[in-house]
Write a protein that holds these residues in place. Structure first.
Motif, PDB file in Angstrom:
ATOM      1  N   THR A  76       0.830  -1.197   0.000  1.00  0.00           N
ATOM      2  CA  THR A  76       0.000   0.000   0.000  1.00  0.00           C
ATOM      3  C   THR A  76       0.870   1.256   0.000  1.00  0.00           C
ATOM      4  O   THR A  76       1.853   1.344   0.734  1.00  0.00           O
ATOM      5  CB  THR A  76      -0.908   0.014   1.236  1.00  0.00           C
ATOM      6  OG1 THR A  76      -1.719  -1.171   1.231  1.00  0.00           O
ATOM      7  CG2 THR A  76      -1.811   1.235   1.251  1.00  0.00           C
ATOM      8  N   ASP A 129      -2.169  -5.487   2.918  1.00  0.00           N
ATOM      9  CA  ASP A 129      -0.822  -5.894   2.507  1.00  0.00           C
ATOM     10  C   ASP A 129      -0.563  -7.376   2.746  1.00  0.00           C
ATOM     11  O   ASP A 129       0.291  -7.975   2.095  1.00  0.00           O
ATOM     12  CB  ASP A 129       0.233  -5.056   3.241  1.00  0.00           C
ATOM     13  CG  ASP A 129       0.366  -3.668   2.639  1.00  0.00           C
ATOM     14  OD1 ASP A 129      -0.085  -3.477   1.491  1.00  0.00           O
ATOM     15  OD2 ASP A 129       0.911  -2.782   3.304  1.00  0.00           O
ATOM     16  N   THR A 174      -1.016   1.601  -4.741  1.00  0.00           N
ATOM     17  CA  THR A 174       0.066   0.726  -4.282  1.00  0.00           C
ATOM     18  C   THR A 174       1.386   1.175  -4.902  1.00  0.00           C
ATOM     19  O   THR A 174       1.418   1.996  -5.825  1.00  0.00           O
ATOM     20  CB  THR A 174      -0.197  -0.740  -4.690  1.00  0.00           C
ATOM     21  OG1 THR A 174      -0.282  -0.816  -6.122  1.00  0.00           O
ATOM     22  CG2 THR A 174      -1.476  -1.260  -4.064  1.00  0.00           C
TER      23      THR A 174
END
Length: 382
Positions: A107, A122, A232
């Protein structure tokens, strides 16, 4: 013997490891897969984990059984491409002749407060922590989902359906599902409204606080739990190792999926894979085909052959809207929407077919076969 090291035990890494083991066996390939967790995480289903739904638990060693791939549990702390060595956080050093980098992305926490106050996807543990926080809000509360992409939409719908006592607010700069066609977006909008999701568009979050998110202009939106799905980036490890990366930290690769260092291949979300229509965005749809192609490129190189160029075209954008609804936007190879789409029960069945357990795919790979959908995607059909 040729030591082949695969970093990352997600969908793409496991597919690459199995394929490499099968394709290089006669050439003396010895494959080792490294992953921080012993558990295989169905990352496509982490929104279900956050909603409190139990999922199947697979160990990576069980998934790899019978392939000859050795599993090493450890978190990668350093990569020296010149020395062909990978250092783990416990001090162990693993050498290699060829490496497939499949560590994915994390992230993007560059917005102030995200790292300290927001929940992410994550890993499996992150989704579990969000679920536990929502369990603590049994008396009610507000959940803010930041990001109107497919992950944000699926999460907002799942949480609203599984936890109807909570107020779910989806906050996004643009329209949710903006990449879809008008009819598919209309179904998505109706589904979110039916589930009671409050959609706030045109909002640029500038800070995440312990009990709110702050929008540009100073408006505070109360939040008892904030889920961040708004972008991301690649791990710093890739750039720090000297490999060429793009602005998002993804490893730049050639048509064989080799990085700037010829012994290092990059696949999945971690790779910046260029196609005529642009750089692929991270999805399982493109991830597994890149893993298979990198393994094939590596095997061809070991045989003294020239690897074939990677070809790929998108076919759909599947979005679950809780357990009882979904929408599937069919696309052109460049991911632009076609006229066709599915919605409702038919879309649920389709979505479960394409994103259910990857174990059947892994079993096919163990037998030296590839799933039909992977062959279609990598055909690059127009």
């Amino acid at each position: 013997m040729t030591d082949i090291l695969v970093l990352g035990g997600g969908y793409t890494g496991i597919a690459a490891a199995i394929r490499a083991a099968v394709r290089t066996r006669r050439a003396g390939g010895k494959v080792t897969l490294v992953n921080a967790s012993a558990r295989f995480t169905e990352r496509l289903r982490l929104h279900q984990t956050a909603a409190g739904e139990p999922l199947a638990d697979y160990s990576i060693e069980e998934v790899l059984a019978g392939t000859g791939v050795r599993f090493v549990r450890g978190r990668v702390a350093g990569l020296d491409a010149g020395r062909r060595e990978v250092r783990l956080d416990d001090g162990r050093v693993l050498g290699y002749d060829k490496l497939i980098y499949a560590l994915g992305t994390v992230t993007d926490t560059s917005v102030p407060g995200v790292a300290g106050h927001a929940y992410t996807y994550d890993d499996h543990a992150s989704a579990v922590r969000l679920s536990e926080r929502l369990d603590a809000l049994a008396g009610g509360g507000t959940v803010v989902v930041a990001g109107g992409g497919l992950t944000g939409v699926e999460s907002a719908a799942e949480l609203a359906e599984a936890r109807p006592h909570l107020r779910v607010v989806l906050v996004t700069r643009g329209r949710p599902g903006s990449m879809m066609g008008e009819r598919a977006r209309a179904h998505l909008d109706k589904a979110l409204a039916r589930l009671g999701v409050e959609v706030r568009t045109g909002v640029d979050i500038t800070k995440v606080l312990p009990d709110a998110v702050e929008a540009a202009g100073g408006e505070l939106i109360h939040s008892d739990a904030t889920l961040w799905t708004a972008g991301t980036k690649g791990l710093p490890l890739a750039g720090e190792s000297g490999l060429t990366v793009d602005a998002r930290g993804r490893i730049v690769v050639d048509s064989a999926l080799r990085s700037s260092h010829p012994d290092v291949y990059a696949v999945g979300d971690a790779a910046a894979v260029s196609r005529p229509f642009g750089v692929l965005h991270g999805t399982c749809q493109s991830g597994i085909p890149t893993g298979l192609h990198a393994a094939d490129s590596l095997a061809a190189t070991l045989r003294g052959r020239i690897p074939k160029p990677f070809r790929f075209g998108y076919i759909h954008q599947p979005v679950s809207l809780g357990r009882g609804d979904a929408v599937i936007q069919f696309t052109r190879p460049d991911d632009s929407p076609r006229r066709g789409y599915l919605a409702g029960r038919a879309a649920v069945i389709y979505k479960e077919m394409v994103s259910s357990s990857p174990m059947p795919t892994f079993k096919l790979l163990k037998r030296g076969l590839a799933p039909v959908w992977a062959l279609a995607l990598t055909a690059g059909l127009k």
